[in-house]
Design a protein around this motif. Structure first.
Motif, PDB file in Angstrom:
ATOM      1  N   ARG A  83     -10.934  67.532  -8.346  1.00  0.00           N
ATOM      2  CA  ARG A  83      -9.440  66.685  -8.923  1.00  0.00           C
ATOM      3  C   ARG A  83      -9.475  66.770 -10.315  1.00  0.00           C
ATOM      4  O   ARG A  83      -8.238  67.008 -10.662  1.00  0.00           O
ATOM      5  N   LEU A  84     -10.553  66.725 -11.012  1.00  0.00           N
ATOM      6  CA  LEU A  84     -10.323  67.009 -12.661  1.00  0.00           C
ATOM      7  C   LEU A  84      -9.821  68.213 -12.911  1.00  0.00           C
ATOM      8  O   LEU A  84      -9.200  68.492 -14.010  1.00  0.00           O
ATOM      9  N   LEU A  85     -10.529  69.420 -12.158  1.00  0.00           N
ATOM     10  CA  LEU A  85     -10.067  70.921 -12.249  1.00  0.00           C
ATOM     11  C   LEU A  85      -8.408  70.884 -12.099  1.00  0.00           C
ATOM     12  O   LEU A  85      -7.866  72.156 -12.648  1.00  0.00           O
ATOM     13  N   GLY A  86      -7.836  70.250 -11.485  1.00  0.00           N
ATOM     14  CA  GLY A  86      -6.530  70.196 -11.278  1.00  0.00           C
ATOM     15  C   GLY A  86      -5.934  70.957  -9.930  1.00  0.00           C
ATOM     16  O   GLY A  86      -5.174  70.321  -9.113  1.00  0.00           O
ATOM     17  N   ARG A  87      -6.443  72.225  -9.947  1.00  0.00           N
ATOM     18  CA  ARG A  87      -6.004  73.171  -8.611  1.00  0.00           C
ATOM     19  C   ARG A  87      -7.265  73.298  -7.674  1.00  0.00           C
ATOM     20  O   ARG A  87      -8.224  73.678  -8.259  1.00  0.00           O
ATOM     21  N   ASP A  88      -6.742  73.377  -6.566  1.00  0.00           N
ATOM     22  CA  ASP A  88      -7.755  73.770  -5.514  1.00  0.00           C
ATOM     23  C   ASP A  88      -7.661  75.325  -5.326  1.00  0.00           C
ATOM     24  O   ASP A  88      -7.105  75.825  -4.447  1.00  0.00           O
ATOM     25  N   THR A  89      -8.804  75.984  -5.865  1.00  0.00           N
ATOM     26  CA  THR A  89      -8.847  77.271  -5.851  1.00  0.00           C
ATOM     27  C   THR A  89     -10.101  77.589  -5.677  1.00  0.00           C
ATOM     28  O   THR A  89     -11.150  77.109  -5.939  1.00  0.00           O
ATOM     29  N   THR A  91     -12.219  79.590  -6.958  1.00  0.00           N
ATOM     30  CA  THR A  91     -13.192  79.628  -8.308  1.00  0.00           C
ATOM     31  C   THR A  91     -13.400  78.049  -8.725  1.00  0.00           C
ATOM     32  O   THR A  91     -14.447  77.525  -8.860  1.00  0.00           O
ATOM     33  N   ASN A  92     -12.491  76.938  -8.581  1.00  0.00           N
ATOM     34  CA  ASN A  92     -12.619  75.576  -8.692  1.00  0.00           C
ATOM     35  C   ASN A  92     -13.655  74.967  -7.516  1.00  0.00           C
ATOM     36  O   ASN A  92     -14.212  73.888  -7.926  1.00  0.00           O
ATOM     37  N   GLN A  93     -13.496  75.626  -6.590  1.00  0.00           N
ATOM     38  CA  GLN A  93     -14.402  75.035  -5.413  1.00  0.00           C
ATOM     39  C   GLN A  93     -15.915  75.471  -5.817  1.00  0.00           C
ATOM     40  O   GLN A  93     -16.666  74.647  -5.529  1.00  0.00           O
ATOM     41  N   PHE A  94     -16.234  76.540  -6.273  1.00  0.00           N
ATOM     42  CA  PHE A  94     -17.386  77.139  -6.777  1.00  0.00           C
ATOM     43  C   PHE A  94     -17.826  76.218  -7.865  1.00  0.00           C
ATOM     44  O   PHE A  94     -18.919  75.919  -7.929  1.00  0.00           O
ATOM     45  N   LEU A  95     -16.889  75.948  -8.940  1.00  0.00           N
ATOM     46  CA  LEU A  95     -17.370  75.312 -10.181  1.00  0.00           C
ATOM     47  C   LEU A  95     -17.641  73.915  -9.731  1.00  0.00           C
ATOM     48  O   LEU A  95     -18.577  73.232 -10.290  1.00  0.00           O
ATOM     49  N   ALA A  96     -16.902  73.284  -8.786  1.00  0.00           N
ATOM     50  CA  ALA A  96     -17.014  71.809  -8.444  1.00  0.00           C
ATOM     51  C   ALA A  96     -18.388  71.652  -7.471  1.00  0.00           C
ATOM     52  O   ALA A  96     -19.189  70.867  -7.899  1.00  0.00           O
ATOM     53  N   GLY A  97     -18.879  72.509  -6.896  1.00  0.00           N
ATOM     54  CA  GLY A  97     -20.077  72.550  -5.938  1.00  0.00           C
ATOM     55  C   GLY A  97     -21.186  72.816  -7.115  1.00  0.00           C
ATOM     56  O   GLY A  97     -22.126  72.086  -6.826  1.00  0.00           O
ATOM     57  N   ALA A  98     -20.933  73.753  -7.923  1.00  0.00           N
ATOM     58  CA  ALA A  98     -22.131  74.002  -8.943  1.00  0.00           C
ATOM     59  C   ALA A  98     -22.300  72.742  -9.804  1.00  0.00           C
ATOM     60  O   ALA A  98     -23.351  72.381 -10.014  1.00  0.00           O
ATOM     61  N   ALA A  99     -21.388  71.923 -10.139  1.00  0.00           N
ATOM     62  CA  ALA A  99     -21.480  70.711 -10.932  1.00  0.00           C
ATOM     63  C   ALA A  99     -22.272  69.761  -9.974  1.00  0.00           C
ATOM     64  O   ALA A  99     -23.207  69.034 -10.547  1.00  0.00           O
ATOM     65  N   PRO A 302      -9.646  72.279   2.135  1.00  0.00           N
ATOM     66  CA  PRO A 302      -9.339  71.756   0.944  1.00  0.00           C
ATOM     67  C   PRO A 302      -7.985  72.581   0.197  1.00  0.00           C
ATOM     68  O   PRO A 302      -8.196  73.430  -0.623  1.00  0.00           O
ATOM     69  N   SER A 303      -6.991  72.251   0.613  1.00  0.00           N
ATOM     70  CA  SER A 303      -5.954  73.043  -0.073  1.00  0.00           C
ATOM     71  C   SER A 303      -4.833  72.189  -0.692  1.00  0.00           C
ATOM     72  O   SER A 303      -3.569  72.461  -0.813  1.00  0.00           O
ATOM     73  N   GLN A 304      -5.137  70.774  -0.826  1.00  0.00           N
ATOM     74  CA  GLN A 304      -4.198  70.024  -1.444  1.00  0.00           C
ATOM     75  C   GLN A 304      -4.219  70.002  -3.054  1.00  0.00           C
ATOM     76  O   GLN A 304      -5.285  70.573  -3.539  1.00  0.00           O
ATOM     77  N   ALA A 305      -3.164  69.743  -3.601  1.00  0.00           N
ATOM     78  CA  ALA A 305      -3.066  69.944  -5.088  1.00  0.00           C
ATOM     79  C   ALA A 305      -3.867  68.641  -5.899  1.00  0.00           C
ATOM     80  O   ALA A 305      -4.554  69.131  -6.830  1.00  0.00           O
ATOM     81  N   GLU A 306      -4.115  67.673  -4.968  1.00  0.00           N
ATOM     82  CA  GLU A 306      -4.739  66.501  -5.376  1.00  0.00           C
ATOM     83  C   GLU A 306      -5.882  66.169  -4.302  1.00  0.00           C
ATOM     84  O   GLU A 306      -5.449  65.173  -3.564  1.00  0.00           O
ATOM     85  N   PRO A 307      -7.078  66.864  -4.115  1.00  0.00           N
ATOM     86  CA  PRO A 307      -7.755  66.539  -3.087  1.00  0.00           C
ATOM     87  C   PRO A 307      -8.395  65.319  -3.308  1.00  0.00           C
ATOM     88  O   PRO A 307      -8.766  65.118  -4.145  1.00  0.00           O
ATOM     89  N   SER A 308      -8.614  64.658  -2.032  1.00  0.00           N
ATOM     90  CA  SER A 308      -9.530  63.221  -2.080  1.00  0.00           C
ATOM     91  C   SER A 308     -10.855  63.587  -2.470  1.00  0.00           C
ATOM     92  O   SER A 308     -11.425  64.599  -2.115  1.00  0.00           O
ATOM     93  N   GLY A 309     -11.661  62.772  -3.015  1.00  0.00           N
ATOM     94  CA  GLY A 309     -12.905  62.965  -3.367  1.00  0.00           C
ATOM     95  C   GLY A 309     -13.752  62.973  -2.286  1.00  0.00           C
ATOM     96  O   GLY A 309     -13.770  62.341  -1.190  1.00  0.00           O
ATOM     97  N   LEU A 310     -14.882  64.075  -2.258  1.00  0.00           N
ATOM     98  CA  LEU A 310     -15.990  64.180  -1.301  1.00  0.00           C
ATOM     99  C   LEU A 310     -16.880  63.172  -1.484  1.00  0.00           C
ATOM    100  O   LEU A 310     -17.816  62.946  -0.684  1.00  0.00           O
TER     101      LEU A 310
END
Length: 310
Positions: A83-89, A91-99, A302-310
């Motif tokens: 959600r903080l990264l802003g866009r569901d792409t 790359t952001n999926q990978f970064l969010a998972g890595a975090a 996960p394709s929403q602009a503002e995905p709900s928190g996992l």
């Protein structure tokens, strides 16, 4: 709700996969010069014959104890980072998972240390008649006793043994995990009303778990050997680099893949159970149908602009 879903999904995964994990650890840390097991099936058969079926579930309490914290951390950090990264792409999926993988190492490393030590108890020990004395006495009574003994003998450094390898494994591993699940669910069209939804979620979760382990398995081998080092009073490795060097010199590249078959056999059903349980639990437990569909879509596709928190 996310917290509870993560706990239930994780519990399902642990119960399904722990026997395979025990086999994996035994294969990873056995002495290559005098191996106890010839392969995955022989290891499984030997544990059941020598230690009964319960031997496959040694160390189960440790991952169960850490389950609540790990799943809360993983699903919470991943969703909020995305959600903080802003866009569901991708790359952001990978970064969010890595975090998420990086943060949960604080709990994961001590938990897996205890699990490994408990799983190694009785390795290769044959049953003896009840009228004779036991050949070997277990070092630890339970997971908590194991943790306390390690702390008393080695301090905080001992409890965090294998932390570097855990970080190297978990950080990219969870990135690959969530990225693969995202790509597969979108490709298969896992929307709330999709046909054969459960089968698709099981397949996506299982393949995501398998991809995660293949990408990071060598780091897991080194972690297991470091965490099992010292069981029986003998220390073989002085550092991570020394463990890698000895593994390469004595076994070559095959040493970094020991137990991979057992791991992949475990990874598919475990992660299929975990992801599908989390997704379906959230789908059916939300009171508002509109919110229910939103939660499922944000987790399965996960394709929403503002995905709900996992």
């Amino acid at each position: 709700m996310d917290f509870l879903a993560g706990c239930i999904g994780g519990a399902a995964g642990v119960l399904v996969g722990h026997p395979f994990d025990t086999v994996k650890v035994r294969l990873q840390v056995q002495n290559v010069d005098n191996p106890l097991y010839r392969g995955t099936f022989h290891c499984f058969q030997s544990i059941v014959r020598q230690e009964s079926v319960l031997g496959l579930y040694k160390g189960l309490s440790s991952p169960m104890m850490g389950l609540t914290f790990i799943n809360a951390i993983v699903f919470g950090i991943q969703g909020n980072t995305l959600r903080l990264l802003g866009r569901d792409t991708p790359t952001n999926q990978f970064l969010a998972g890595a975090a998420a993988g990086l943060v949960q190492c604080v709990v994961c490393c001590p938990m897996e240390l205890v699990k490994t030590r408990m799983q190694m108890q009785g390795a290769g020990q044959r049953k003896v008649p009840t009228c004779t004395r036991k050949v070997q006495t277990n070092l630890y009574k339970n997971a908590l006793n194991c943790l306390m003994c390690i702390y008393q003998q080695e301090g905080l450094r001992g409890i965090n043994r294998g932390m570097l390898c855990t970080v190297v494994r978990e950080t990219p591993g969870y990135g690959v995990y969530f990225l693969t699940y995202d790509v597969l669910t979108q490709w298969m069209g896992c929307g709330p009303d999709a046909p054969y939804l459960v089968i698709k979620l099981l397949l996506a979760g299982g393949l995501a778990g398998s991809a995660c382990w293949i990408a990071t398995y060598p780091a897991d081998v080194i972690k297991s050997r470091l965490q099992a080092d010292g069981v029986g009073g003998v220390n073989r490795y002085s550092s991570v680099a020394d463990c890698i060097r000895q593994c390469w010199q004595r076994e070559g590249w095959q040493g970094f893949t020991r137990g991979l078959t057992s791991t992949l056999l475990r990874a598919f059903p475990v992660n299929a159970a975990t992801f599908s349980t989390v997704t379906l639990f959230l789908m059916y437990m939300q009171e508002d149908p509109g919110r229910r569909n939103c939660d499922l879509a944000s987790r399965a596709v996960p394709s929403q602009a503002e995905p709900s928190g996992l």
